[in-house]
Design a protein around this motif. Structure first.
Motif, PDB file in Angstrom:
ATOM      1  N   GLU A  16      10.350 -19.902 -14.253  1.00 19.75           N
ATOM      2  CA  GLU A  16       9.417 -19.290 -15.191  1.00 19.75           C
ATOM      3  C   GLU A  16       8.870 -17.972 -14.656  1.00 19.75           C
ATOM      4  OE1 GLU A  16       8.562 -20.392 -18.387  1.00 19.75           O
ATOM      5  OE2 GLU A  16      10.287 -21.674 -17.990  1.00 19.75           O
ATOM      6  N   LEU A  17       8.760 -17.875 -13.349  1.00 14.31           N
ATOM      7  CA  LEU A  17       8.289 -16.680 -12.675  1.00 14.31           C
ATOM      8  C   LEU A  17       9.048 -16.591 -11.358  1.00 14.31           C
ATOM      9  CD1 LEU A  17       4.810 -15.245 -12.343  1.00 14.31           C
ATOM     10  CD2 LEU A  17       6.106 -15.656 -10.258  1.00 14.31           C
ATOM     11  N   VAL A  18       9.699 -15.466 -11.135  1.00 16.19           N
ATOM     12  CA  VAL A  18      10.455 -15.262  -9.902  1.00 16.19           C
ATOM     13  C   VAL A  18      10.002 -13.947  -9.292  1.00 16.19           C
ATOM     14  CG1 VAL A  18      12.734 -15.072  -8.845  1.00 16.19           C
ATOM     15  CG2 VAL A  18      12.425 -16.518 -10.869  1.00 16.19           C
ATOM     16  N   GLU A  19       9.592 -14.006  -8.024  1.00 19.02           N
ATOM     17  CA  GLU A  19       9.100 -12.829  -7.319  1.00 19.02           C
ATOM     18  C   GLU A  19      10.114 -12.433  -6.260  1.00 19.02           C
ATOM     19  OE1 GLU A  19       5.612 -12.224  -4.113  1.00 19.02           O
ATOM     20  OE2 GLU A  19       4.954 -12.987  -6.067  1.00 19.02           O
ATOM     21  N   ILE A  20      10.498 -11.137  -6.255  1.00 17.76           N
ATOM     22  CA  ILE A  20      11.452 -10.644  -5.261  1.00 17.76           C
ATOM     23  C   ILE A  20      10.841  -9.469  -4.507  1.00 17.76           C
ATOM     24  CG2 ILE A  20      13.392 -11.389  -6.691  1.00 17.76           C
ATOM     25  CD1 ILE A  20      13.938  -8.383  -7.277  1.00 17.76           C
ATOM     26  N   GLY A  21      11.395  -9.194  -3.334  1.00 17.74           N
ATOM     27  CA  GLY A  21      10.921  -8.053  -2.554  1.00 17.74           C
ATOM     28  C   GLY A  21      11.764  -7.878  -1.315  1.00 17.74           C
ATOM     29  N   PRO A  22      11.386  -6.912  -0.492  1.00 15.48           N
ATOM     30  CA  PRO A  22      12.110  -6.708   0.763  1.00 15.48           C
ATOM     31  C   PRO A  22      12.118  -7.997   1.576  1.00 15.48           C
ATOM     32  CG  PRO A  22      10.540  -4.935   0.373  1.00 15.48           C
ATOM     33  CD  PRO A  22      10.277  -5.983  -0.657  1.00 15.48           C
ATOM     34  N   ALA A  23      13.156  -8.170   2.386  1.00 19.90           N
ATOM     35  CA  ALA A  23      13.296  -9.408   3.168  1.00 19.90           C
ATOM     36  C   ALA A  23      12.049  -9.691   3.996  1.00 19.90           C
ATOM     37  CB  ALA A  23      14.525  -9.337   4.058  1.00 19.90           C
ATOM     38  N   ALA A  24      11.515  -8.666   4.626  1.00 22.01           N
ATOM     39  CA  ALA A  24      10.303  -8.833   5.426  1.00 22.01           C
ATOM     40  C   ALA A  24       9.137  -8.218   4.666  1.00 22.01           C
ATOM     41  CB  ALA A  24      10.466  -8.157   6.781  1.00 22.01           C
ATOM     42  N   LEU A  25       8.191  -9.048   4.290  1.00 26.35           N
ATOM     43  CA  LEU A  25       7.011  -8.528   3.608  1.00 26.35           C
ATOM     44  C   LEU A  25       6.133  -7.782   4.607  1.00 26.35           C
ATOM     45  CD1 LEU A  25       6.021 -11.533   1.324  1.00 26.35           C
ATOM     46  CD2 LEU A  25       7.079  -9.369   0.654  1.00 26.35           C
ATOM     47  N   ALA A  26       5.548  -6.693   4.147  1.00 25.20           N
ATOM     48  CA  ALA A  26       4.664  -5.911   5.011  1.00 25.20           C
ATOM     49  C   ALA A  26       3.391  -6.700   5.284  1.00 25.20           C
ATOM     50  CB  ALA A  26       4.321  -4.592   4.344  1.00 25.20           C
ATOM     51  N   PRO A  27       2.945  -6.671   6.536  1.00 23.97           N
ATOM     52  CA  PRO A  27       1.658  -7.319   6.829  1.00 23.97           C
ATOM     53  C   PRO A  27       0.526  -6.607   6.093  1.00 23.97           C
ATOM     54  CG  PRO A  27       2.706  -6.458   8.835  1.00 23.97           C
ATOM     55  CD  PRO A  27       3.554  -6.061   7.686  1.00 23.97           C
ATOM     56  N   LEU A  28      -0.534  -7.335   5.839  1.00 26.67           N
ATOM     57  CA  LEU A  28      -1.662  -6.800   5.077  1.00 26.67           C
ATOM     58  C   LEU A  28      -2.212  -5.516   5.687  1.00 26.67           C
ATOM     59  CD1 LEU A  28      -3.462  -7.173   2.644  1.00 26.67           C
ATOM     60  CD2 LEU A  28      -4.915  -8.685   4.004  1.00 26.67           C
ATOM     61  N   ASP A  29      -2.302  -5.436   7.011  1.00 27.99           N
ATOM     62  CA  ASP A  29      -2.848  -4.217   7.626  1.00 27.99           C
ATOM     63  C   ASP A  29      -1.940  -3.012   7.358  1.00 27.99           C
ATOM     64  OD1 ASP A  29      -0.945  -5.377   9.437  1.00 27.99           O
ATOM     65  OD2 ASP A  29      -1.767  -4.157  11.060  1.00 27.99           O
ATOM     66  N   GLU A  30      -0.616  -3.224   7.283  1.00 25.55           N
ATOM     67  CA  GLU A  30       0.296  -2.127   6.958  1.00 25.55           C
ATOM     68  C   GLU A  30       0.127  -1.703   5.497  1.00 25.55           C
ATOM     69  OE1 GLU A  30       5.054  -1.071   6.816  1.00 25.55           O
ATOM     70  OE2 GLU A  30       4.383  -2.802   7.970  1.00 25.55           O
ATOM     71  N   LEU A  31      -0.021  -2.673   4.610  1.00 25.44           N
ATOM     72  CA  LEU A  31      -0.241  -2.373   3.204  1.00 25.44           C
ATOM     73  C   LEU A  31      -1.529  -1.569   3.011  1.00 25.44           C
ATOM     74  CD1 LEU A  31       0.700  -2.739   0.273  1.00 25.44           C
ATOM     75  CD2 LEU A  31      -0.558  -4.893   0.225  1.00 25.44           C
ATOM     76  N   LEU A  70      18.948  -3.935  -5.090  1.00 21.48           N
ATOM     77  CA  LEU A  70      17.980  -3.380  -4.138  1.00 21.48           C
ATOM     78  C   LEU A  70      18.034  -3.989  -2.740  1.00 21.48           C
ATOM     79  CD1 LEU A  70      14.928  -3.288  -6.569  1.00 21.48           C
ATOM     80  CD2 LEU A  70      16.377  -1.353  -5.879  1.00 21.48           C
ATOM     81  N   ASP A  71      18.903  -4.977  -2.524  1.00 24.93           N
ATOM     82  CA  ASP A  71      18.944  -5.714  -1.259  1.00 24.93           C
ATOM     83  C   ASP A  71      17.590  -6.384  -0.998  1.00 24.93           C
ATOM     84  OD1 ASP A  71      20.117  -6.789   1.009  1.00 24.93           O
ATOM     85  OD2 ASP A  71      19.564  -5.071   2.276  1.00 24.93           O
ATOM     86  N   TYR A  72      17.021  -6.960  -2.041  1.00 25.94           N
ATOM     87  CA  TYR A  72      15.791  -7.729  -1.962  1.00 25.94           C
ATOM     88  C   TYR A  72      16.140  -9.209  -1.846  1.00 25.94           C
ATOM     89  CZ  TYR A  72      12.239  -4.181  -3.330  1.00 25.94           C
ATOM     90  OH  TYR A  72      11.366  -3.131  -3.379  1.00 25.94           O
ATOM     91  N   THR A  73      15.137 -10.016  -1.567  1.00 26.06           N
ATOM     92  CA  THR A  73      15.300 -11.462  -1.526  1.00 26.06           C
ATOM     93  C   THR A  73      14.245 -12.112  -2.424  1.00 26.06           C
ATOM     94  OG1 THR A  73      13.861 -11.688   0.402  1.00 26.06           O
ATOM     95  CG2 THR A  73      16.211 -11.465   0.834  1.00 26.06           C
ATOM     96  N   VAL A  74      14.500 -13.345  -2.822  1.00 24.52           N
ATOM     97  CA  VAL A  74      13.530 -14.086  -3.623  1.00 24.52           C
ATOM     98  C   VAL A  74      12.445 -14.608  -2.690  1.00 24.52           C
ATOM     99  CG1 VAL A  74      13.159 -16.126  -5.079  1.00 24.52           C
ATOM    100  CG2 VAL A  74      15.222 -14.720  -5.381  1.00 24.52           C
ATOM    101  N   HIS A  75      11.199 -14.317  -3.028  1.00 23.31           N
ATOM    102  CA  HIS A  75      10.062 -14.803  -2.234  1.00 23.31           C
ATOM    103  C   HIS A  75       9.402 -16.014  -2.869  1.00 23.31           C
ATOM    104  CE1 HIS A  75      10.080 -11.585   0.709  1.00 23.31           C
ATOM    105  NE2 HIS A  75      10.311 -10.750  -0.279  1.00 23.31           N
ATOM    106  N   GLU A  76       9.493 -16.098  -4.185  1.00 25.47           N
ATOM    107  CA  GLU A  76       8.888 -17.242  -4.868  1.00 25.47           C
ATOM    108  C   GLU A  76       9.632 -17.481  -6.171  1.00 25.47           C
ATOM    109  OE1 GLU A  76       4.533 -18.771  -6.491  1.00 25.47           O
ATOM    110  OE2 GLU A  76       4.699 -16.797  -5.574  1.00 25.47           O
ATOM    111  N   ASP A  77       9.851 -18.743  -6.477  1.00 21.61           N
ATOM    112  CA  ASP A  77      10.489 -19.125  -7.743  1.00 21.61           C
ATOM    113  C   ASP A  77       9.716 -20.311  -8.291  1.00 21.61           C
ATOM    114  OD1 ASP A  77      12.044 -20.205  -9.816  1.00 21.61           O
ATOM    115  OD2 ASP A  77      13.928 -19.719  -8.815  1.00 21.61           O
ATOM    116  N   ARG A  78       8.984 -20.075  -9.357  1.00 18.80           N
ATOM    117  CA  ARG A  78       8.195 -21.136  -9.992  1.00 18.80           C
ATOM    118  C   ARG A  78       8.998 -21.730 -11.140  1.00 18.80           C
ATOM    119  NH1 ARG A  78       2.361 -18.178 -10.526  1.00 18.80           N
ATOM    120  NH2 ARG A  78       2.151 -17.594  -8.344  1.00 18.80           N
ATOM    121  N   ASP A  79       9.940 -22.582 -10.788  1.00 16.65           N
ATOM    122  CA  ASP A  79      10.769 -23.291 -11.772  1.00 16.65           C
ATOM    123  C   ASP A  79      11.445 -22.361 -12.777  1.00 16.65           C
ATOM    124  OD1 ASP A  79      10.168 -25.805 -10.663  1.00 16.65           O
ATOM    125  OD2 ASP A  79       8.306 -25.896 -11.814  1.00 16.65           O
TER     126      ASP A  79
END
Length: 136
Positions: free
Chosen positions: A37-52, A26-35
């Motif tokens: 056990e949990l890995v979160e991926i998404g678009p390189a630039a996260l949408a700002p809250l107002d856009e969401l 998907l051409d995503y990047t890792v945003h968080e990796d908790r050892d």
């Protein structure tokens, strides 16, 4: 009141491995990796809250370590569309990343190809959205 599709959660045996596979697809990047056990991926630039709040945006995917292997067909699956190649080339690219073709009884004339990710989760590669392959 309205909700937005923000994340898809996937239980899996190897979160880092599955996250790496889907980042490549998907051409995503890792945003968080908790050892691992949990890995979160998404678009390189996260949408700002107002856009969401204003409009749907590309969802993140969270891979969380589970303790069971997949044993039957998914009830929910992802569909992906190539954006810069034809469908056949994208299928081959994704297979080279670690997917495998599977037969779930799809009709031979289907316009999509069914693959399984490295942990066996089915997903479909749909028609190409590349210029010249899909026109509005």
């Amino acid at each position: 009141m309205t909700s937005r599709f923000e994340q898809l959660a996937v239980d899996c045996l190897e979160p880092r491995r599955l996250a790496a596979f889907w980042c490549a697809v998907l051409d995503y990047t890792v945003h968080e990796d908790r050892d691992g056990e949990l890995v979160e991926i998404g678009p390189a630039a996260l949408a700002p809250l107002d856009e969401l709040r204003r409009t749907p945006v590309a969802p993140q995917i969270v891979f969380a370590r589970g303790h069971t292997t997949k044993i039957r067909k998914n009830r929910l699956h992802l569909d992906v569309c190539p954006i810069d190649s034809d469908q056949a080339a994208e299928v081959q690219r994704i297979i080279a990343l670690g997917a495998r073709p599977i037969d779930i009884g799809t009709a031979k004339e289907a316009s999509w190809t069914v693959l399984a990710d490295p942990e066996g989760n089915e997903f479909c590669v749909l028609r190409s959205l590349a210029p010249g392959h899909f026109e509005e």
